[in-house]
Design a protein around this motif. Structure first.
Motif, PDB file in Angstrom:
ATOM      1  N   GLN A   1      70.301  27.247  30.938  1.00 17.89           N
ATOM      2  CA  GLN A   1      69.101  27.664  31.675  1.00 17.89           C
ATOM      3  C   GLN A   1      67.919  27.865  30.741  1.00 17.89           C
ATOM      4  OE1 GLN A   1      70.842  30.940  33.672  1.00 17.89           O
ATOM      5  NE2 GLN A   1      70.975  29.879  35.624  1.00 17.89           N
ATOM      6  N   ILE A   2      68.153  28.516  29.615  1.00 13.63           N
ATOM      7  CA  ILE A   2      67.047  28.763  28.681  1.00 13.63           C
ATOM      8  C   ILE A   2      66.446  27.424  28.239  1.00 13.63           C
ATOM      9  CG2 ILE A   2      66.489  29.640  26.363  1.00 13.63           C
ATOM     10  CD1 ILE A   2      68.509  31.927  26.924  1.00 13.63           C
ATOM     11  N   ALA A   3      67.303  26.432  28.043  1.00 14.02           N
ATOM     12  CA  ALA A   3      66.823  25.116  27.588  1.00 14.02           C
ATOM     13  C   ALA A   3      65.978  24.409  28.644  1.00 14.02           C
ATOM     14  CB  ALA A   3      68.018  24.250  27.189  1.00 14.02           C
ATOM     15  N   THR A   4      66.125  24.787  29.929  1.00 14.42           N
ATOM     16  CA  THR A   4      65.362  24.095  30.980  1.00 14.42           C
ATOM     17  C   THR A   4      63.985  24.734  31.220  1.00 14.42           C
ATOM     18  OG1 THR A   4      66.173  25.448  32.815  1.00 14.42           O
ATOM     19  CG2 THR A   4      67.497  23.511  32.228  1.00 14.42           C
ATOM     20  N   PHE A   5      63.734  25.895  30.623  1.00 18.93           N
ATOM     21  CA  PHE A   5      62.454  26.559  30.871  1.00 18.93           C
ATOM     22  C   PHE A   5      61.319  25.822  30.172  1.00 18.93           C
ATOM     23  CE2 PHE A   5      65.086  30.654  31.108  1.00 18.93           C
ATOM     24  CZ  PHE A   5      65.297  30.475  32.463  1.00 18.93           C
ATOM     25  N   ARG A   6      60.183  25.760  30.861  1.00 16.75           N
ATOM     26  CA  ARG A   6      58.994  25.223  30.217  1.00 16.75           C
ATOM     27  C   ARG A   6      58.538  26.233  29.167  1.00 16.75           C
ATOM     28  NH1 ARG A   6      54.533  24.763  33.128  1.00 16.75           N
ATOM     29  NH2 ARG A   6      55.217  26.209  34.725  1.00 16.75           N
ATOM     30  N   GLU A   7      57.703  25.802  28.237  1.00 14.43           N
ATOM     31  CA  GLU A   7      57.292  26.674  27.133  1.00 14.43           C
ATOM     32  C   GLU A   7      56.678  27.974  27.653  1.00 14.43           C
ATOM     33  OE1 GLU A   7      54.963  24.657  24.212  1.00 14.43           O
ATOM     34  OE2 GLU A   7      54.455  26.532  23.191  1.00 14.43           O
ATOM     35  N   GLU A   8      55.834  27.832  28.677  1.00 12.35           N
ATOM     36  CA  GLU A   8      55.160  29.012  29.228  1.00 12.35           C
ATOM     37  C   GLU A   8      56.168  29.997  29.838  1.00 12.35           C
ATOM     38  OE1 GLU A   8      51.258  28.409  31.098  1.00 12.35           O
ATOM     39  OE2 GLU A   8      52.232  29.143  32.914  1.00 12.35           O
TER      40      GLU A   8
ATOM     41  N   LEU B   1      81.744  40.235  22.622  1.00 16.33           N
ATOM     42  CA  LEU B   1      81.287  39.531  23.821  1.00 16.33           C
ATOM     43  C   LEU B   1      79.781  39.735  24.029  1.00 16.33           C
ATOM     44  CD1 LEU B   1      81.815  37.982  26.409  1.00 16.33           C
ATOM     45  CD2 LEU B   1      82.583  40.100  27.466  1.00 16.33           C
ATOM     46  N   GLY B   2      79.313  40.973  23.873  1.00 14.92           N
ATOM     47  CA  GLY B   2      77.874  41.254  23.999  1.00 14.92           C
ATOM     48  C   GLY B   2      77.074  40.466  22.974  1.00 14.92           C
ATOM     49  N   LYS B   3      77.632  40.376  21.761  1.00  7.78           N
ATOM     50  CA  LYS B   3      76.968  39.612  20.690  1.00  7.78           C
ATOM     51  C   LYS B   3      76.897  38.135  21.049  1.00  7.78           C
ATOM     52  CE  LYS B   3      77.385  38.657  15.732  1.00  7.78           C
ATOM     53  NZ  LYS B   3      78.143  38.940  14.508  1.00  7.78           N
ATOM     54  N   GLU B   4      77.999  37.596  21.589  1.00 12.03           N
ATOM     55  CA  GLU B   4      78.040  36.174  21.928  1.00 12.03           C
ATOM     56  C   GLU B   4      77.055  35.846  23.059  1.00 12.03           C
ATOM     57  OE1 GLU B   4      81.620  32.962  22.500  1.00 12.03           O
ATOM     58  OE2 GLU B   4      82.119  34.993  21.917  1.00 12.03           O
ATOM     59  N   ILE B   5      76.947  36.756  24.033  1.00 13.01           N
ATOM     60  CA  ILE B   5      76.084  36.490  25.180  1.00 13.01           C
ATOM     61  C   ILE B   5      74.592  36.634  24.817  1.00 13.01           C
ATOM     62  CG2 ILE B   5      75.400  37.289  27.500  1.00 13.01           C
ATOM     63  CD1 ILE B   5      78.360  38.002  27.953  1.00 13.01           C
ATOM     64  N   PHE B   6      74.240  37.701  24.071  1.00 13.06           N
ATOM     65  CA  PHE B   6      72.818  38.002  23.870  1.00 13.06           C
ATOM     66  C   PHE B   6      72.287  37.674  22.474  1.00 13.06           C
ATOM     67  CE2 PHE B   6      74.039  40.700  27.465  1.00 13.06           C
ATOM     68  CZ  PHE B   6      73.093  40.283  28.367  1.00 13.06           C
ATOM     69  N   GLY B   7      73.168  37.525  21.490  1.00 12.96           N
ATOM     70  CA  GLY B   7      72.691  37.227  20.137  1.00 12.96           C
ATOM     71  C   GLY B   7      71.967  35.885  20.099  1.00 12.96           C
ATOM     72  N   GLY B   8      70.815  35.844  19.440  1.00 11.16           N
ATOM     73  CA  GLY B   8      70.108  34.575  19.270  1.00 11.16           C
ATOM     74  C   GLY B   8      69.354  34.074  20.485  1.00 11.16           C
TER      75      GLY B   8
ATOM     76  N   LYS C   1      83.069  32.033  28.813  1.00  8.37           N
ATOM     77  CA  LYS C   1      82.509  30.779  28.304  1.00  8.37           C
ATOM     78  C   LYS C   1      81.553  30.175  29.323  1.00  8.37           C
ATOM     79  CE  LYS C   1      85.784  29.716  24.752  1.00  8.37           C
ATOM     80  NZ  LYS C   1      86.990  29.025  24.327  1.00  8.37           N
ATOM     81  N   GLY C   2      81.892  30.311  30.608  1.00  7.72           N
ATOM     82  CA  GLY C   2      81.005  29.819  31.670  1.00  7.72           C
ATOM     83  C   GLY C   2      79.666  30.543  31.654  1.00  7.72           C
ATOM     84  N   ILE C   3      79.694  31.867  31.477  1.00 10.96           N
ATOM     85  CA  ILE C   3      78.455  32.659  31.461  1.00 10.96           C
ATOM     86  C   ILE C   3      77.574  32.234  30.288  1.00 10.96           C
ATOM     87  CG2 ILE C   3      77.488  34.972  31.069  1.00 10.96           C
ATOM     88  CD1 ILE C   3      80.066  36.074  32.401  1.00 10.96           C
ATOM     89  N   ILE C   4      78.190  32.124  29.114  1.00 12.42           N
ATOM     90  CA  ILE C   4      77.415  31.810  27.917  1.00 12.42           C
ATOM     91  C   ILE C   4      76.812  30.409  28.027  1.00 12.42           C
ATOM     92  CG2 ILE C   4      77.588  31.400  25.423  1.00 12.42           C
ATOM     93  CD1 ILE C   4      79.811  33.608  25.461  1.00 12.42           C
ATOM     94  N   ARG C   5      77.605  29.448  28.516  1.00 12.53           N
ATOM     95  CA  ARG C   5      77.118  28.075  28.652  1.00 12.53           C
ATOM     96  C   ARG C   5      75.961  28.013  29.642  1.00 12.53           C
ATOM     97  NH1 ARG C   5      81.835  25.783  29.667  1.00 12.53           N
ATOM     98  NH2 ARG C   5      81.553  25.978  31.895  1.00 12.53           N
ATOM     99  N   LYS C   6      76.131  28.719  30.788  1.00 10.63           N
ATOM    100  CA  LYS C   6      75.113  28.682  31.835  1.00 10.63           C
ATOM    101  C   LYS C   6      73.791  29.272  31.333  1.00 10.63           C
ATOM    102  CE  LYS C   6      74.489  30.088  36.614  1.00 10.63           C
ATOM    103  NZ  LYS C   6      74.752  31.234  37.470  1.00 10.63           N
ATOM    104  N   ARG C   7      73.876  30.399  30.626  1.00  9.19           N
ATOM    105  CA  ARG C   7      72.651  31.030  30.126  1.00  9.19           C
ATOM    106  C   ARG C   7      71.924  30.111  29.150  1.00  9.19           C
ATOM    107  NH1 ARG C   7      71.971  36.435  31.267  1.00  9.19           N
ATOM    108  NH2 ARG C   7      70.307  36.569  29.760  1.00  9.19           N
TER     109      ARG C   7
END
Ligand SMILES: [Zn+2]
Length: 219
Positions: free
Chosen positions: A24-31, A209-216, A15-21
């Motif tokens: 992080q994705i949400a903090t990236f600028r559009e570029e 688990l792979g689906k939860e981490i990388f799906g979407g 759950k920590g890995i999925i939340r962190k990822r």
């Protein structure tokens, strides 16, 4: 460690890995996010990482800006740079690993960083893949289908989900996240590697688990 305690640790870690990822994705600028997606789509299309020149040309930016985005993604552990070149962009590796992943639709061949990454690729792209790997204990070749055309899962195959994490997953957990041909061989490997902490997963648990981490994560 009892198996119940290991299981609780496992759930917390995941759950920590999925939340962190996702944070992080949400903090990236559009570029930065465009560069992240282009790198992953390049692996899908070409079976390898794009060069800096390819990123700059395709996204119509100069190489300095493309490089700045790559450095930001590296700092967030979305990918791994060595000498300015992309060595890995999770779930993909730009150099051969024991986990070869082939897209069923057009035969594009890639490598994943670890067993969970290999299982997650199908869900990242919504496509079926065939994973070719080896048992971490006896080196027997294992073939695993994931996605639409998946046959009946091999009930015997197991994955060891390791807990150790340092700054970059590529240099900490990845090497111990591997497939085993059977529970007996996973157990034998653990006896020989008592310092490696983690939890045994069956193929169904590892796939979800792979689906939860990388799906979407490509949207
Ligand atoms: Zn084996």
């Amino acid at each position: 460690m009892s198996s119940v305690a290991a299981g609780q640790d496992f759930v917390r870690t995941v759950k920590g890995i999925i939340r962190k990822r996702k944070e992080q994705i949400a903090t990236f600028r559009e570029e930065e996010n465009e560069v992240r997606k282009f790198v992953l789509e390049s692996f899908r299309r070409l079976g390898r990482a794009p060069t800096l020149a390819e990123i700059a040309k395709d996204l119509k930016m100069n190489e300095e800006r493309a490089e700045a985005s790559l450095r930001k993604l590296d700092a967030a552990d979305m990918l791994y740079l060595e000498g300015g070149r992309i060595v890995a962009a999770y779930p993909f590796s730009n150099q051969p690993t024991p986990h070869e992943v082939t897209f069923t639709r057009d035969g594009t061949r890639t490598y994943s960083m670890c067993a969970i990454d290999a299982l997650g690729i199908a869900f990242m792209f919504g496509e079926s893949v065939v994973i070719s790997s080896r048992c971490g204990h006896c080196n027997k070749r294992l073939e695993i289908q994931v996605g639409d055309r998946a046959g009946s899962p091999d009930e015997e195959i197991m994955v060891f989900f390791g807990f150790a994490r340092s700054e970059h997953a590529a240099t900490s957990s990845c090497p111990i996240l591997q497939f085993f041909c059977s529970r007996a061989h996973l157990d034998s490997w653990r006896v020989a590697n008592p310092s490696k902490l983690g939890a045994p997963l069956n193929l169904e648990e590892a796939t979800s688990l792979g689906k939860e981490i990388f799906g979407g994560t490509l949207v």
